[in-house]
Write a protein that holds these residues in place. Structure first.
Motif, PDB file in Angstrom:
ATOM      1  N   LEU A 100      11.958  -2.393  -4.501  1.00 10.41           N
ATOM      2  CA  LEU A 100      12.794  -3.572  -4.697  1.00 10.41           C
ATOM      3  C   LEU A 100      11.956  -4.856  -4.700  1.00 10.41           C
ATOM      4  O   LEU A 100      12.256  -5.789  -5.447  1.00 10.41           O
ATOM      5  CB  LEU A 100      13.885  -3.625  -3.634  1.00 10.41           C
ATOM      6  N   PHE A 101      10.895  -4.915  -3.888  1.00 16.57           N
ATOM      7  CA  PHE A 101       9.993  -6.064  -3.913  1.00 16.57           C
ATOM      8  C   PHE A 101       9.376  -6.205  -5.304  1.00 16.57           C
ATOM      9  O   PHE A 101       9.295  -7.296  -5.846  1.00 16.57           O
ATOM     10  CB  PHE A 101       8.861  -5.930  -2.885  1.00 16.57           C
ATOM     11  N   ASN A 142      15.560 -11.052  -0.569  1.00 11.94           N
ATOM     12  CA  ASN A 142      15.591 -10.471   0.778  1.00 11.94           C
ATOM     13  C   ASN A 142      17.018 -10.145   1.217  1.00 11.94           C
ATOM     14  O   ASN A 142      17.259  -9.116   1.849  1.00 11.94           O
ATOM     15  CB  ASN A 142      14.957 -11.429   1.784  1.00 11.94           C
ATOM     16  N   ALA A 143      17.962 -11.027   0.889  1.00 13.44           N
ATOM     17  CA  ALA A 143      19.350 -10.819   1.304  1.00 13.44           C
ATOM     18  C   ALA A 143      19.921  -9.545   0.686  1.00 13.44           C
ATOM     19  O   ALA A 143      20.596  -8.753   1.361  1.00 13.44           O
ATOM     20  CB  ALA A 143      20.202 -12.022   0.929  1.00 13.44           C
ATOM     21  N   VAL A 144      19.644  -9.331  -0.587  1.00  9.51           N
ATOM     22  CA  VAL A 144      20.156  -8.134  -1.276  1.00  9.51           C
ATOM     23  C   VAL A 144      19.502  -6.875  -0.711  1.00  9.51           C
ATOM     24  O   VAL A 144      20.168  -5.865  -0.465  1.00  9.51           O
ATOM     25  CB  VAL A 144      19.931  -8.255  -2.809  1.00  9.51           C
ATOM     26  N   ILE A 145      18.182  -6.930  -0.463  1.00 14.64           N
ATOM     27  CA  ILE A 145      17.471  -5.766   0.102  1.00 14.64           C
ATOM     28  C   ILE A 145      18.023  -5.454   1.490  1.00 14.64           C
ATOM     29  O   ILE A 145      18.278  -4.290   1.818  1.00 14.64           O
ATOM     30  CB  ILE A 145      15.948  -6.027   0.147  1.00 14.64           C
ATOM     31  N   ALA A 146      18.212  -6.501   2.297  1.00 11.48           N
ATOM     32  CA  ALA A 146      18.724  -6.302   3.658  1.00 11.48           C
ATOM     33  C   ALA A 146      20.086  -5.637   3.626  1.00 11.48           C
ATOM     34  O   ALA A 146      20.355  -4.700   4.389  1.00 11.48           O
ATOM     35  CB  ALA A 146      18.800  -7.641   4.389  1.00 11.48           C
ATOM     36  N   SER A 180      13.836  -8.644   9.122  1.00 12.70           N
ATOM     37  CA  SER A 180      13.013  -7.442   8.937  1.00 12.70           C
ATOM     38  C   SER A 180      12.459  -7.395   7.525  1.00 12.70           C
ATOM     39  O   SER A 180      11.279  -7.101   7.319  1.00 12.70           O
ATOM     40  CB  SER A 180      13.829  -6.181   9.223  1.00 12.70           C
ATOM     41  N   VAL A 181      13.302  -7.699   6.555  1.00 15.35           N
ATOM     42  CA  VAL A 181      12.858  -7.679   5.157  1.00 15.35           C
ATOM     43  C   VAL A 181      11.781  -8.742   4.939  1.00 15.35           C
ATOM     44  O   VAL A 181      10.794  -8.497   4.232  1.00 15.35           O
ATOM     45  CB  VAL A 181      14.050  -7.873   4.191  1.00 15.35           C
ATOM     46  N   GLN A 182      11.925  -9.893   5.575  1.00 15.57           N
ATOM     47  CA  GLN A 182      10.907 -10.940   5.458  1.00 15.57           C
ATOM     48  C   GLN A 182       9.561 -10.451   5.996  1.00 15.57           C
ATOM     49  O   GLN A 182       8.515 -10.663   5.374  1.00 15.57           O
ATOM     50  CB  GLN A 182      11.336 -12.201   6.224  1.00 15.57           C
ATOM     51  N   ALA A 225       4.035  -8.359   4.922  1.00 17.70           N
ATOM     52  CA  ALA A 225       3.040  -7.292   5.077  1.00 17.70           C
ATOM     53  C   ALA A 225       2.689  -6.681   3.725  1.00 17.70           C
ATOM     54  O   ALA A 225       1.517  -6.404   3.440  1.00 17.70           O
ATOM     55  CB  ALA A 225       3.564  -6.214   6.030  1.00 17.70           C
ATOM     56  N   TRP A 226       3.684  -6.502   2.874  1.00 19.19           N
ATOM     57  CA  TRP A 226       3.476  -5.933   1.534  1.00 19.19           C
ATOM     58  C   TRP A 226       2.597  -6.852   0.693  1.00 19.19           C
ATOM     59  O   TRP A 226       1.677  -6.389   0.022  1.00 19.19           O
ATOM     60  CB  TRP A 226       4.827  -5.701   0.876  1.00 19.19           C
TER      61      TRP A 226
END
Length: 139
Positions: A6-7, A13-17, A26-28, A33-34
């Motif tokens: 997804l990244f 981030n909101a949609v992934i979360a 957490s997604v942030q 890290a990615w």
């Protein structure tokens, strides 16, 4: 690793979360890290909680438990989690919660067992009610 895909697609981030049922924070952290270290940064490093007792300590604990509860000063042959916790404290000089004792015994191949039937000569006044926490060794 679903987040990595997804990244790459540029999903927010909101949609992934929402899709992965985690917090946006957490997604942030994952995205940072990615970006810094690539997909390998998000690979699992195993469980956060490691066993609190080493294999050699567990062997020593088993040797103590094999002696039986009477050898440790209890009046009957019933191992309860509280009694095992007490033995760990006295012999291994470690303080484990009841939950940690339970997990330690399960990892070591021990199982919780209760009597299949009630004894005819059972003394209800003397019964402790902790039968469900009995830990005989499984061979």
């Amino acid at each position: 690793m679903d987040a990595v895909v997804l990244f790459g697609r540029g999903v927010s981030n909101a949609v992934i979360a929402k899709r992965l049922r985690v917090t946006e924070r957490s997604v942030q952290r994952w995205r940072k890290a990615w970006r810094e270290n690539g997909p390998a940064a998000l690979r699992s490093k195993g469980p956060m909680c490691r066993p609190k007792i080493s294999p050699s300590q567990f062997k020593a604990l088993e040797a103590e438990l094999d002696k039986g509860p009477v050898a440790h000063g209890w009046p009957d042959q019933t191992w309860t989690l509280a009694r095992i916790q007490n033995v760990i404290g006295r012999r291994l000089h470690q303080r484990l919660s009841i939950a940690a004792v339970y997990q330690t015994m399960r990892r070591g191949g021990w199982s919780r067992q209760a009597p299949a039937r009630r004894a005819l000569e059972r003394d209800e006044a003397a019964a402790s009610g902790w039968v469900k926490d009995v830990w005989p060794h499984v061979e």
